[in-house]
Design a protein around this motif. Structure first.
Motif, PDB file in Angstrom:
ATOM      1  N   ALA A 123     -15.148  19.354  29.691  1.00  0.00           N
ATOM      2  CA  ALA A 123     -14.622  18.246  28.890  1.00  0.00           C
ATOM      3  C   ALA A 123     -13.740  17.314  29.721  1.00  0.00           C
ATOM      4  O   ALA A 123     -13.433  16.195  29.287  1.00  0.00           O
ATOM      5  N   PHE A 124     -13.365  17.789  30.915  1.00  0.00           N
ATOM      6  CA  PHE A 124     -12.431  17.008  31.730  1.00  0.00           C
ATOM      7  C   PHE A 124     -13.059  16.437  33.005  1.00  0.00           C
ATOM      8  O   PHE A 124     -12.632  15.389  33.489  1.00  0.00           O
ATOM      9  N   CYS A 125     -14.029  17.137  33.554  1.00  0.00           N
ATOM     10  CA  CYS A 125     -14.630  16.663  34.803  1.00  0.00           C
ATOM     11  C   CYS A 125     -16.038  17.232  34.942  1.00  0.00           C
ATOM     12  O   CYS A 125     -16.423  18.186  34.256  1.00  0.00           O
ATOM     13  N   GLU A 126     -16.812  16.644  35.842  1.00  0.00           N
ATOM     14  CA  GLU A 126     -18.213  17.023  36.005  1.00  0.00           C
ATOM     15  C   GLU A 126     -18.485  17.462  37.443  1.00  0.00           C
ATOM     16  O   GLU A 126     -17.651  17.310  38.339  1.00  0.00           O
ATOM     17  N   GLY A 127     -19.704  17.984  37.634  1.00  0.00           N
ATOM     18  CA  GLY A 127     -20.176  18.321  38.976  1.00  0.00           C
ATOM     19  C   GLY A 127     -19.284  19.307  39.686  1.00  0.00           C
ATOM     20  O   GLY A 127     -18.705  20.216  39.069  1.00  0.00           O
ATOM     21  N   ASP A 128     -19.143  19.102  40.997  1.00  0.00           N
ATOM     22  CA  ASP A 128     -18.374  20.062  41.779  1.00  0.00           C
ATOM     23  C   ASP A 128     -16.880  19.908  41.562  1.00  0.00           C
ATOM     24  O   ASP A 128     -16.088  20.714  42.035  1.00  0.00           O
ATOM     25  N   ALA A 129     -16.446  18.868  40.825  1.00  0.00           N
ATOM     26  CA  ALA A 129     -15.022  18.679  40.536  1.00  0.00           C
ATOM     27  C   ALA A 129     -14.465  19.862  39.745  1.00  0.00           C
ATOM     28  O   ALA A 129     -13.325  20.281  39.957  1.00  0.00           O
ATOM     29  N   GLN A 130     -15.277  20.391  38.828  1.00  0.00           N
ATOM     30  CA  GLN A 130     -14.854  21.572  38.068  1.00  0.00           C
ATOM     31  C   GLN A 130     -14.534  22.733  39.003  1.00  0.00           C
ATOM     32  O   GLN A 130     -13.473  23.359  38.906  1.00  0.00           O
ATOM     33  N   GLN A 131     -15.479  23.013  39.923  1.00  0.00           N
ATOM     34  CA  GLN A 131     -15.294  24.130  40.842  1.00  0.00           C
ATOM     35  C   GLN A 131     -14.106  23.885  41.775  1.00  0.00           C
ATOM     36  O   GLN A 131     -13.329  24.798  42.060  1.00  0.00           O
ATOM     37  N   ARG A 132     -13.948  22.641  42.203  1.00  0.00           N
ATOM     38  CA  ARG A 132     -12.824  22.318  43.095  1.00  0.00           C
ATOM     39  C   ARG A 132     -11.492  22.507  42.381  1.00  0.00           C
ATOM     40  O   ARG A 132     -10.519  22.991  42.970  1.00  0.00           O
ATOM     41  N   CYS A 133     -11.448  22.133  41.124  1.00  0.00           N
ATOM     42  CA  CYS A 133     -10.222  22.344  40.344  1.00  0.00           C
ATOM     43  C   CYS A 133      -9.909  23.832  40.212  1.00  0.00           C
ATOM     44  O   CYS A 133      -8.756  24.267  40.376  1.00  0.00           O
ATOM     45  N   LYS A 134     -10.931  24.603  39.901  1.00  0.00           N
ATOM     46  CA  LYS A 134     -10.735  26.049  39.746  1.00  0.00           C
ATOM     47  C   LYS A 134     -10.312  26.691  41.058  1.00  0.00           C
ATOM     48  O   LYS A 134      -9.420  27.562  41.086  1.00  0.00           O
ATOM     49  N   ASP A 135     -10.942  26.285  42.151  1.00  0.00           N
ATOM     50  CA  ASP A 135     -10.580  26.836  43.465  1.00  0.00           C
ATOM     51  C   ASP A 135      -9.136  26.488  43.815  1.00  0.00           C
ATOM     52  O   ASP A 135      -8.393  27.327  44.353  1.00  0.00           O
ATOM     53  N   ALA A 136      -8.752  25.250  43.515  1.00  0.00           N
ATOM     54  CA  ALA A 136      -7.391  24.821  43.822  1.00  0.00           C
ATOM     55  C   ALA A 136      -6.370  25.606  43.007  1.00  0.00           C
ATOM     56  O   ALA A 136      -5.329  26.050  43.526  1.00  0.00           O
TER      57      ALA A 136
END
Length: 683
Positions: free
Chosen positions: A409-422
């Motif tokens: 609901a907040f971001c798409e593509g690899d941005a989700q994974q990057r947020c989670k990794d961060a």
């Protein structure tokens, strides 16, 4: 403590044994051991070590046991089952199914055996053989099975558990319906006594009786040949095991075992196995462990305690963490909040040390939108007042909570994974762990945390001094715990105890092992003084006497592959022990020639001769390293001779087969004479 004779032998996974009997082409079996013992005796060996042979279900790793007591049905010799001959002759369908198994899983000198296919085939055949018994027809144990069940009370929970595994298509018990999870002992017994389920439960008891009878006859034959059979006891149990399901009080299901961060593992190792609740085990007088050893004693004359460090202290990781970064030792001596106050840290500073403070910019740099970043952070964290700093919510208990969340609901593509990794990396960024309210332990890599880096030299000195004081107290705690446990276990049986103590540097460990007569493990290529300049080998005559020396282990390369890949280590061994290769110590030209030479049968023999002079009371080398002395037994790719490659899960691991039949090895006078020459050196 037993008086031990200097002895030498070999190790092999049971499934790797290859004999000329028809079943032997599929996988090594219990009944193959006597033939292998003949080869051992002819070669002069007096020790034979196996990997664990317990039931591991769908997992090929012998260290992922579904039971601490049950034997693996995959090693049952189907033809040796009493009912086989009659059914094979009378039932054409059974005959076709058995013959198909032999055809579908042929021996391959360069391949591996097909674990799951063989297990499925044998399970089906065993079920059909069982159906012909009076036990299956009546749903009642006959005299022999009833006697066996009485002698093996663990079978009740195992049979109920295995039947439920079938019901749920082998799914983990944690995925079963609630009414089947963590049943109390009374309920397990009630289900065992359920007449409607008796036939199915008794099938698993019958299979274990068959396996036990075959293994006992085989191990008795090994003993009769004058060979000590050494078994392997994994310290940990699979979280999906029968024991974790039926004996939950002896495990801590909130923690997982592993190892801390090191050079090769930047986030440590999370093995996924539950840790033990030693307090509950102590209250039970360690009965589960003692019963486990006594069960093994009927087969073995010696046993290896895998990861013996775990009896001193285990690296325990929160169940909701994927990495081992935020693990800690158990048992431990904590720093109290008062301790920290006393060295100048108030509650605000303690929070700074123990709770990651995350800036909004961490996520905003990924989303490029302040509002979106705050929305994402709000899912996991609480804002500190009006600051752009956030603290994780108390409901977040590990990085699994982060990775399992939906950020679509907040971001798409690899941005989700990057947020989670961060966020996951931020979760790990702390100096202290608050294990229980107001009690803290340092993160293994505390010195890399943002909080530590912000301290002045005085604060760092004070905190480090407190940590070191607690470390000294912990060592005494670990010594007390391990000595109590290990003395209880080693005195409960007559087997010779051995312990896998690789990489263990606890000050108390050598003393406790020696006090309890436990042989340590020394891998020749790693037995070096690593902290000295040049990292020299420990002189062979100075290797710890109470130890087992080996050229390789199941998780390492063979000597052949090691020689090819670690020229520095192999070259140094030659320069340290030139005599083993028939070189005068002053002949530098010849030393350089061998040190720089490609691997050969002659080098294999020289290396084994050198290792044979180690001061260790026992020497046990893998069969592959002995066979390296004859080039005809080499595989095209030396990696194919490995048993396991750690950190990988595939069909290759744990499915090694020897490249020649045992009977052929028995006739190989050249190899046997070389082995005899090596055996003679260990005096």
């Amino acid at each position: 403590m037993k008086t031990l004779q200097k002895s030498i032998g070999t190790s092999i996974p049971l499934g790797a044994i290859y004999t000329t009997k028809k079943d032997g082409t599929v996988i090594g079996e219990y009944t193959d051991l006597p033939e292998f013992a003949k080869f051992c005796k002819k070669a002069g060996f007096t020790l034979l070590q196996l990997l664990p042979v317990n039931d591991t279900g769908t997992q090929s790793s012998p260290y992922s046991g579904l039971s601490a007591f049950a034997l693996h049905p995959i090693f049952i010799d189907i033809k040796a089952v009493a009912e086989f001959e009659g059914l094979y002759k009378s039932d054409s369908n059974f005959k076709k199914e058995y013959d198909k198994m032999i055809k579908d899983f042929p021996y391959s000198p360069t391949g591996r055996y097909k674990y799951q296919g063989i297990l499925d085939a044998k399970t089906s055949l065993l079920r059909k053989l069982y159906e012909t018994t009076e036990v299956a027809k009546t749903g009642e144990a006959d005299e022999a099975l009833a006697k066996w069940i009485k002698k093996n009370p663990w079978i009740l929970s195992y049979a109920v558990y295995k039947n439920l595994k079938v019901k749920y298509n082998q799914a983990s018990w944690k995925e079963w319906k609630k009414e089947d999870q963590l049943l109390p002992a009374k309920e397990i017994k009630a289900r065992w006594n359920d007449k409607k389920m008796a036939k199915d439960h008794l099938f698993f008891a019958w299979v274990q009786m068959v396996a036990g009878d075959q293994f006992k006859k085989a191990t008795d034959a090994v003993k009769k040949a004058g060979i000590i059979l050494k078994g392997d006891m994994p310290i940990l149990m699979n979280e999906d095991s029968c024991d974790a399901w039926s004996e939950p009080d002896i495990f801590n299901h909130n923690l997982r075992a592993g190892s801390p961060v090191d050079g090769e593992n930047p986030t440590g190792q999370n093995w996924g196995f539950p840790t033990y609740d030693w307090e509950n085990l102590k209250a039970r007088k360690y009965d589960w462990w003692i019963n486990r050893l006594k069960n093994a004693e009927q087969y073995y004359g010696a046993y290896r305690l895998d990861h013996i460090l775990g009896f001193f202290r285990i690296w325990a990781i929160p169940a909701r963490d994927t990495t081992a970064v935020l693990g800690h030792t158990v048992p431990y001596v904590p720093m109290s909040r008062t301790d920290l106050h006393n060295i100048g840290f108030d509650d605000g500073r303690i929070r700074w040390l123990s709770q990651p403070h995350v800036h909004t910019g961490l996520i905003e740099d990924i989303t490029w939108n302040h509002q979106t970043a705050t929305a994402i952070l709000s899912k996991f964290m609480d804002r500190i007042g009006n600051e752009e700093l956030w603290l994780f919510k108390s409901t977040i208990t590990g990085d699994k909570d982060i990775y399992e969340s939906d950020l679509s609901a907040f971001c798409e593509g690899d941005a989700q994974q990057r947020c989670k990794d961060a966020l996951s990396k931020a979760w790990q960024n702390r100096c202290l762990i608050e294990v229980t309210p107001d009690h803290f332990v340092p993160v293994w890599t505390y010195y890399t945390s943002t909080a530590w880096g912000s301290l002045n030299d005085g604060e760092k000195g004070a905190l480090k001094g407190l940590m070191e004081g607690k470390e000294w107290e912990q060592n005494k705690l670990w010594e007390t715990q391990s000595d109590e446990i290990l003395s209880t276990l080693t005195n409960s049986v007559d087997m010779v105890p051995c312990g896998e103590d690789l990489g263990a540097e606890l000050p108390c460990l050598p003393h406790v092992m020696e006090k309890n007569g436990i042989l340590g493990l020394r891998v020749s290529r790693w037995t070096r003084r690593w902290k000295e300049g040049g990292q020299p080998y420990v002189p062979l005559n100075e290797v710890t006497y109470l130890s087992v020396t080996t050229t390789s282990v199941h998780d390492s390369t063979t000597v052949r592959q090691w020689w090819q890949e670690d020229r520095g280590g192999s070259s140094l061994f030659v320069r340290t022990n030139p005599w083993a290769f028939g070189i005068d110590g002053f002949d530098q030209g010849r030393i350089n020639e061998i040190a720089n030479a490609q691997f050969s049968p002659e080098i294999a023999e020289g290396y084994l001769k050198g290792v044979a002079t180690a001061n260790s009371v026992w020497i046990i080398n893998p069969l592959q390293d002995y066979m390296a002395m004859e080039k005809k037994y080499w595989t095209a790719d030396s990696n194919a001779e490995r048993v396991n490659v750690p950190g990988s899960v595939n069909d290759f691991n744990w499915t090694y087969r020897m490249p020649v039949t045992v009977e052929e090895l028995e006739k190989d006078d050249s190899l046997i004479n070389k082995i005899k020459g090596i055996v003679a050196l260990h005096k």
